[in-house]
Design an enzyme around this catalytic site. Structure first.
Site, PDB file in Angstrom:
ATOM      1  N   GLY A   4     -13.634  66.611  92.588  1.00 37.98           N
ATOM      2  CA  GLY A   4     -13.319  66.791  91.169  1.00 37.98           C
ATOM      3  C   GLY A   4     -14.461  67.450  90.406  1.00 37.98           C
ATOM      4  O   GLY A   4     -15.335  68.078  90.998  1.00 37.98           O
TER       5      GLY A   4
ATOM      6  N   GLY B 283     -15.569  77.649  91.084  1.00 34.62           N
ATOM      7  CA  GLY B 283     -15.626  77.594  92.554  1.00 34.62           C
ATOM      8  C   GLY B 283     -14.409  76.874  93.117  1.00 34.62           C
ATOM      9  O   GLY B 283     -13.724  77.376  94.021  1.00 34.62           O
ATOM     10  N   HIS B 284     -14.124  75.700  92.566  1.00 34.93           N
ATOM     11  CA  HIS B 284     -12.941  74.948  93.010  1.00 34.93           C
ATOM     12  C   HIS B 284     -11.668  75.760  92.729  1.00 34.93           C
ATOM     13  O   HIS B 284     -10.742  75.813  93.542  1.00 34.93           O
ATOM     14  CB  HIS B 284     -12.840  73.620  92.257  1.00 34.93           C
TER      15      HIS B 284
END
Ligand code: AMP
Length: 289
Positions: free
Chosen positions: A31, A36-37
Site C-alpha cells: 500500500g 511506481g505501484h
C-alpha cells in the site's frame, strides 16, 4: 471492484474464475501507493484480463528495530487508486488470519538472499518470500508484476517460482522516478525537504557508475571509486553498499562485462534508501595506458 478481506472468501472467488477465460494478473503491495505501484497496475491491466492487487503490510519482513508501526497506511486513497486503475479485486488480508498464532512455515531462497539487502537486513527476504509465496498460492495468478526498484527482491522471487515449479510469469517492471531521478518509494515521505535533496545522490552515484561503464570502463575498483566520489561532498550520508554485480546471480564482478546491475543502498539519518541501474557493458573497453 471487489474488496476481499478473508482468505476463504477469496478462495471462493478464485474457484469461480477457473471457468472464466483469460489471464489473471497479480500485483502484491504494502500500500501507500505512488506512481511506481500505479505503473505495475497499468502493466497488469494491459497484459492480463483480471487484475488482483493485494495490500498487506507484512510484519515478517520488518526487523524489530524497523518502521513497521510507522509505515504509512492510507487505505481509502489506495483503494481509490485501485478503482481508477481498473483493478478487479483487492485482497486485504487481516494480520490475525494471515499469521495465526500457530503459523510456522517459511520460505527461504538461500543464496540470492544472502548478500546486499540480505546482509544488512538479516530476516527481511525470508519475510518477503514467505508472504509472496503465500499470496501466490492464494491468488494463483498467471502473471505477477514486481518493480525493478527492488531488484534483488524481484530476482529472489523469480528464483523461488522457478525452484518451486510454479507456472507463473514474473514480470520485472521499470523503476518509476521523480523528475529529478529519485526512485519513488513509500519511504520517501519520511524525508524532510533537506534530506529529500540529499537523497538524490544515490541515483547520481549509480548514474555516474553507469556512464563510466558505457564509456568503456571495465575495472570494477575504478567504477566503484567513481560512484563513491559522487557522494564525497555530502555529509550525513552513510553508504551501506555500492556494487557492480552480475545481473542474475547478483555476485560482485571483478570486471564490468556483459549484462550487469549496479546496486546501491545509503542511509540518510534514520531513512534507508535503495536503488539500482541495469547496464549492458560496452563491447569496446577503455584501453589502459
Ligand atoms: P511495496 O509496496 O513497497 O512492497 O512495493 C510493491 C511493489 O511495487 C514491489 O514490486 C516494488 O518493487 C514496486 N515498486 C516500488 N517502488 C517502485 C518504483 N519506484 N517503480 C516501480 N516499481 C516500484
Amino acid at each position: 471492484m471487489r474488496i476481499i478481506q478473508s482468505v476463504h472468501a477469496f478462495q471462493r472467488w478464485r474457484r469461480k474464475q477457473a471457468n472464466e477465460k483469460g489471464l489473471i494478473g497479480f500485483v502484491p503491495t504494502m500500500g501507500a501507493f505512488h506512481a511506481g505501484h500505479q505503473s505495475l497496475m497499468k502493466r497488469a491491466r494491459r497484459s492480463t484480463q483480471t487484475v488482483v492487487v493485494s495490500i498487506f503490510v507484512n510484519p515478517l519482513q520488518f526487523a524489530p528495530t524497523e518502521d513497521l508501526d510507522q509505515y504509512p497506511r492510507p487505505r481509502e486513497a489506495d483503494l481509490a487508486l485501485c478503482r481508477k486503475m481498473g483493478v478487479d479485486v483487492v485482497v486485504l488480508p487481516s494480520q490475525k488470519e494471515w499469521y495465526p498464532a500457530d503459523f510456522q512455515t517459511s520460505v527461504v531462497v538461500s543464496q540470492l538472499s544472502k548478500q546486499w539487502e540480505g546482509a544488512k537486513r538479516r530476516t527481511h527476504f525470508q519475510g518477503v518470500t514467505t508472504v509472496v509465496e503465500k499470496l501466490l498460492n492464494l491468488v494463483k495468478p498467471h502473471q505477477a508484476f514486481f518493480g525493478q526498484k527492488d531488484y534483488q527482491q524481484c530476482r529472489i522471487i523469480q528464483q523461488m517460482v522457478e525452484d518451486l515449479n510454479q507456472d507463473i510469469k514474473i514480470v520485472m517492471c521499470p523503476t518509476i522516478r521523480e523528475s529529478d531521478g529519485l526512485a519513488m518509494s513509500s519511504r520517501n515521505t519520511y524525508l524532510s525537504q533537506a534530506k529529500r535533496q540529499q537523497a538524490l545522490v544515490l541515483y547520481q552515484a549509480l548514474s555516474a557508475g553507469k556512464k563510466a561503464i558505457k564509456d568503456g570502463e571495465q575495472s570494477v575498483p575504478k567504477i566503484e571509486k567513481i560512484m563513491h566520489r559522487s557522494l564525497k561532498n555530502h555529509s550525513g550520508i552513510t553508504v551501506d553498499y555500492l556494487a557492480v554485480c552480475h545481473s542474475e546471480t547478483l555476485e560482485p564482478l571483478k570486471k564490468a562485462q556483459g549484462k550487469l546491475v549496479l546496486l546501491g543502498a545509503v542511509r540518510i539519518g534514520s531513512v534507508r534508501l535503495i536503488d539500482n541501474l541495469t547496464v549492458k557493458a560496452s563491447a569496446s573497453p577503455i584501453k589502459s595506458s
